[in-house]
Design a protein around this motif. Structure first.
Motif, short mmCIF file in Angstrom:
data_model
loop_
_atom_site.label_atom_id
_atom_site.label_comp_id
_atom_site.label_asym_id
_atom_site.label_seq_id
_atom_site.Cartn_x
_atom_site.Cartn_y
_atom_site.Cartn_z
N GLN A 86 0.84 -1.19 0.00
CA GLN A 86 0.00 0.00 0.00
C GLN A 86 0.88 1.25 0.00
OE1 GLN A 86 -3.52 0.40 -0.12
NE2 GLN A 86 -2.76 2.48 -0.54
N LEU A 88 1.28 5.22 0.81
CA LEU A 88 0.75 6.28 1.66
C LEU A 88 1.35 7.61 1.23
CD1 LEU A 88 1.09 4.62 5.20
CD2 LEU A 88 -0.91 4.60 3.70
N VAL A 136 -1.70 -0.95 7.43
CA VAL A 136 -2.44 0.25 7.09
C VAL A 136 -3.34 0.73 8.22
CG1 VAL A 136 -4.21 1.21 5.57
CG2 VAL A 136 -2.36 -0.19 4.62
N GLU A 155 -4.14 7.00 2.27
CA GLU A 155 -3.86 5.89 1.36
C GLU A 155 -4.11 6.36 -0.08
OE1 GLU A 155 -6.28 2.54 2.69
OE2 GLU A 155 -6.28 3.50 4.66
#
Length: 255
Positions: A86, A88, A136, A155
């Motif tokens: 993920q 950020l 996350v 995100e």
């Protein structure tokens, strides 16, 4: 099983990679690693290749330095989402931060380095951070500061094109692939100066102190305080005069 092509200090890590390979073979299913350094990637891919497995690497964007490996029993097609990464976006509400500030704040929250990928500083007040997806929710609830700077973290799935670290390719020639010799040639300094830097702890090999006579190998990253980084790309071979030709990438620190 001991592999003679790795350092003694790396043997335990290679045994871990061998365990991953056995899991893939026994279960006939993929194995996803944590984020790996370039040297760890090289070692893991070598172990996988030696066992007849296939490996795919991805760090969240093209050109990432720290990547996750997906070890496969066969060369199956893979997609970015298979790597469970993920991105950020971290933005300062007021003030500025540096790469080290972002990394320090994440480690200060208890995260381990292998769960973190690249940290790309776009401006002194904005960065993109690549993490393993299970982190996350924890960061969403706890990460609000980088040092003394209050930040907004969100995100993002669509990230702008991020340039890879601008390593300058360079071929150097040394009498032996010792760390001090490589630092001297890559950083354009005398051997004595390089040895002094190593002795004073200002040179790290793969983020750890090492002696001046440590032999560099493909995937190694030398961090030279006050200069930048040298990434060892390939040991090309020896000339007739016995000198080693080593292909490196040189990344100067911003001044």
């Amino acid at each position: 099983m001991k592999h003679t092509w790795v350092r003694a200090s790396e043997q335990p890590w290679v045994r871990r990679a061998s365990d991953w390979v056995r899991q893939v073979q026994d279960r006939y299913s993929p194995y996803l690693t944590d984020f790996l350094t370039p040297r760890e990637q090289y070692l893991a891919e070598s172990v996988a290749k030696g066992a007849g497995l296939h490996a795919e690497a991805f760090g969240g964007f093209d050109g990432a330095e720290r990547v996750r490996l997906l070890l496969l029993p066969e060369p199956w097609p893979v997609a970015p989402e298979d790597f469970e990464i993920q991105a950020l976006e971290v933005s300062a509400l007021q003030g500025e931060f540096a790469h080290a500030d972002v990394l320090g704040s994440l480690l200060g929250l208890g995260l381990k380095r292998p769960s973190l990928g690249d940290i790309v500083l776009v401006t002194p007040s904005q960065a993109y951070v690549f993490i393993a997806q299970p982190l996350v929710s924890y960061l969403r609830d706890t990460w609000s500061r980088v040092g003394r700077v209050v930040v907004h973290v969100r995100e993002v799935d669509d990230i702008p094109e991020l340039p890879p670290p601008p390593y300058e390719p360079k071929d150097i020639f040394v009498m032996s692939p010792r760390m001090d010799a490589v630092v001297a040639q890559a950083c354009r300094m005398s051997r004595k100066e390089a040895q002094s830097l190593v002795a004073s702890g200002r040179v790290e090999l793969n983020h750890a102190e090492a002696p001046a006579d440590a032999e560099v190998r493909p995937g190694d990253v030398l961090s030279v305080r006050g200069f930048g980084r040298v990434r060892v790309l390939e040991t090309v071979g020896q000339s007739k005069s016995g000198r080693w030709m080593i292909r490196v990438g040189v990344l100067r620190s911003r001044r």
